[in-house]
Design an enzyme around this catalytic site. Structure first.
Site, short mmCIF file in Angstrom:
data_model
loop_
_atom_site.label_atom_id
_atom_site.label_comp_id
_atom_site.label_asym_id
_atom_site.label_seq_id
_atom_site.Cartn_x
_atom_site.Cartn_y
_atom_site.Cartn_z
N CYS A 108 -8.33 -1.89 11.43
CA CYS A 108 -7.72 -3.23 11.54
C CYS A 108 -7.99 -3.84 12.91
O CYS A 108 -8.54 -4.95 13.01
CB CYS A 108 -6.23 -3.13 11.25
SG CYS A 108 -5.41 -1.74 12.07
N1 LIG Z 1 -1.77 0.08 7.49
C1 LIG Z 1 -2.81 -0.57 8.00
O1 LIG Z 1 -2.66 -1.65 8.58
C2 LIG Z 1 -4.18 -0.04 7.86
C3 LIG Z 1 -4.42 1.20 7.32
N2 LIG Z 1 -5.69 1.69 7.26
C4 LIG Z 1 -5.96 3.01 6.76
O2 LIG Z 1 -5.71 3.07 5.37
C5 LIG Z 1 -5.22 4.36 5.02
C6 LIG Z 1 -3.87 4.18 4.33
O3 LIG Z 1 -2.99 3.56 5.23
P1 LIG Z 1 -1.55 3.03 4.80
O4 LIG Z 1 -1.58 2.51 3.43
O5 LIG Z 1 -1.09 2.19 5.89
O6 LIG Z 1 -0.72 4.40 4.83
P2 LIG Z 1 0.57 4.80 3.99
O7 LIG Z 1 1.21 5.88 4.79
O8 LIG Z 1 1.36 3.60 3.65
O9 LIG Z 1 -0.04 5.41 2.65
C7 LIG Z 1 -0.87 6.53 2.67
C8 LIG Z 1 -0.82 7.20 1.32
O10 LIG Z 1 -1.59 8.38 1.43
C9 LIG Z 1 -1.03 9.36 0.58
N3 LIG Z 1 -1.17 10.71 1.13
C10 LIG Z 1 -0.69 11.16 2.29
N4 LIG Z 1 -1.00 12.46 2.43
C11 LIG Z 1 -1.66 12.83 1.32
C12 LIG Z 1 -2.22 14.04 0.85
N5 LIG Z 1 -2.19 15.13 1.61
N6 LIG Z 1 -2.83 14.04 -0.34
C13 LIG Z 1 -2.87 12.93 -1.08
N7 LIG Z 1 -2.35 11.74 -0.72
C14 LIG Z 1 -1.76 11.71 0.48
C15 LIG Z 1 0.43 9.05 0.48
O11 LIG Z 1 0.72 9.23 -0.88
P3 LIG Z 1 2.16 9.63 -1.42
O12 LIG Z 1 3.05 8.55 -0.90
O13 LIG Z 1 2.00 9.62 -2.88
O14 LIG Z 1 2.48 10.98 -0.82
C16 LIG Z 1 0.58 7.61 0.94
O15 LIG Z 1 1.09 6.78 -0.05
C17 LIG Z 1 -5.13 5.16 6.32
O16 LIG Z 1 -6.30 5.91 6.50
C18 LIG Z 1 -5.06 4.08 7.38
O17 LIG Z 1 -5.56 4.55 8.60
C19 LIG Z 1 -6.75 0.92 7.65
C20 LIG Z 1 -6.58 -0.30 8.19
C21 LIG Z 1 -5.27 -0.88 8.36
C1 LIG Z 2 0.73 -0.29 14.33
C2 LIG Z 2 -0.09 0.96 14.13
O1 LIG Z 2 0.40 2.07 14.24
N1 LIG Z 2 -1.36 0.79 13.81
C3 LIG Z 2 -2.25 1.87 13.58
C4 LIG Z 2 -3.60 1.31 13.27
C5 LIG Z 2 -3.77 0.94 11.84
C6 LIG Z 2 -4.44 1.98 11.04
O2 LIG Z 2 -3.96 2.36 10.02
O3 LIG Z 2 -5.54 2.50 11.53
P1 LIG Z 2 -6.99 2.39 10.93
O4 LIG Z 2 -7.31 0.94 10.93
O5 LIG Z 2 -7.81 3.17 11.85
O6 LIG Z 2 -7.08 2.99 9.59
C7 LIG Z 2 -2.42 2.77 14.79
O7 LIG Z 2 -2.38 2.31 15.91
O8 LIG Z 2 -2.70 3.96 14.57
#
Ligand SMILES: NC(=O)C1=CN([C@@H]2O[C@H](COP(=O)(O)OP(=O)(O)OC[C@H]3O[C@@H](n4cnc5c(N)ncnc54)[C@H](OP(=O)(O)O)[C@@H]3O)[C@@H](O)[C@H]2O)C=CC1
Ligand SMILES: CC(=O)N[C@@H](CCC(=O)OP(=O)(O)O)C(=O)O
Length: 355
Positions: free
Chosen positions: A172
């Protein structure tokens, strides 16, 4: 004023009806990014959700139980087990991985081997140099061969081919930072030996849905974190081929990132040249809006856009980019790339309102 045409983009997304149906599985469907993806897939006329996988920790059997506003999707959730792989390979074309980095790292090779295209939203395949993973991600990379196969896909700056199988969707903060800086670095407009300074503020959804005292609403104020150590610094530097100073901040709001970048320009680079660099880069890009006033979080939250503004004084330049971390910073960019990987309209599924 907005220079790029939203209406053109809308028409592009609504272009000819099609019999193309790409079957997509979402992994991490209970999480914030996964839930956004499911909404977007639901609206995309070219895609159909074949599976929404969760871990065994999720007891809900429907997305609406976790996110009541998403009840209208009627989306069942299934607990993923590796034994399902061969069955899934038969009814699914692509996988979106909205999982923790280490989980993506283990799962992606299996899905690729089973013949699926993989769009990974985590950082598992973003860095080309495997030796950076222990210090920035806390694990040794188990599949360095895949780092050379993965395409780091920052949509406005990356050529996408239909043959590509593994896509690393940018982070992000790196999305916002690179959109701000690439028009300048590609034009070689930065002053020699200067280092862009990136200050970015993210809402707490950036930390994901999992509970943590640090990101609970009453604990969050506005403060920097990860100073000099955040894993997005090497990612930004890799994209720009330029050193940066990057300081993320956590703010007490739900979603969105506001990134303010300060740079010194090479002597003689004029305001017209800077404007031309941004216009050339983005005027025809449907998800970039060039503004003549600083953008704000509220205008991008819940949208797939990146709003871009710059202001120059002498050889100093400030560029401001606002995105929704969960959309342009994650799920919407993944959809944009997936659309392009099938040579479809890049905004398909993205411009209709989310639920
Ligand atoms: N949030 C953001 O702004 C951004 C996020 N990302 C990336 O996207 C990905 C998801 O982020 P986000 O949606 O925020 O995270 P969340 O924590 O909201 O969701 C992650 C999901 O991963 C699942 N999970 C966790 N551990 C395991 C495991 N061992 N096996 C299977 N499933 C698992 C969980 O499933 P369950 O709940 O069913 O256990 C959970 O719902 C991450 O890699 C993050 O870095 C990238 C850019 C921006
Ligand atoms: C506010 C906050 O905690 N933000 C996350 C970045 C968002 C994220 O999920 O990281 P990726 O874009 O690398 O997947 C962090 O700093 O780790």
């Amino acid at each position: 004023m907005v220079f790029s045409s939203t209406q053109t983009a809308l028409n592009q997304a609504k272009s000819s009806a099609t019999d193309v149906t790409i079957r997509a599985a979402v992994f991490g469907a209970a999480g914030y990014a996964g839930a956004e993806l499911l909404q977007i897939l639901h609206k995309n006329p070219y895609f159909r959700t074949s599976h929404a996988f969760v871990s065994e920790r999720t007891e809900a059997s429907h997305l609406g139980q976790l996110y009541p506003r998403l009840q209208p999707l009627s989306q069942p959730l299934t607990v993923w087990q590796d034994e399902q792989l061969s069955a899934v390979a038969k009814d699914t074309d692509v996988a979106f991985l909205a999982l923790p980095h280490e989980v993506s790292l283990t799962l992606a090779p299996k899905l690729l081997a089973a013949g699926l295209k993989v769009f990974d939203l985590s950082g598992a395949f973003r860095l080309q140099d495997a030796s950076q993973y222990p210090s920035y991600y806390g694990f040794a990379h188990q599949h360095p061969d895949l780092l050379t196969q993965a395409l780091y896909a920052l949509s406005e700056w990356t050529t996408i081919t239909t043959e590509q199988r593994l896509f690393a969707i940018p982070g992000c903060y790196p999305t916002a930072s690179a959109l701000a800086l690439l028009p300048l670095t590609r034009a070689d407009y930065l002053a020699p030996q200067s280092t862009p300074v990136i200050n970015a503020v993210s809402g707490v959804s950036g930390a994901g849905r999992k509970a943590s005292a640090d990101t609970s609403f009453c604990e969050v104020s506005l403060k920097p974190y990860g100073i000099f150590t955040h894993r997005h610094r090497p990612e930004i530097e890799q994209t720009l081929a330029h050193e940066v100073v990057f300081t993320p901040h956590l703010g007490a709001f739900k979603r969105g990132i506001l990134t303010t970048v300060s740079v010194s320009l090479r002597a003689g680079v004029s305001a017209d040249q800077v404007a031309q660099a941004f216009q050339q880069a983005y005027a025809d890009k449907p998800l970039i809006r060039l503004f003549q006033h600083p953008p704000c979080i509220d205008d991008v939250a819940g949208t797939p856009y990146a709003d871009v503004f710059w202001q120059q004084q002498g050889q100093q330049l400030i560029v401001v980019v606002a995105i929704d971390n969960l959309l342009k910073g994650a799920a919407a960019q993944a959809m944009q790339i997936a659309n392009r990987s099938y040579a479809l309209a890049e905004t398909a599924g993205l411009l209709e309102p989310l639920l």
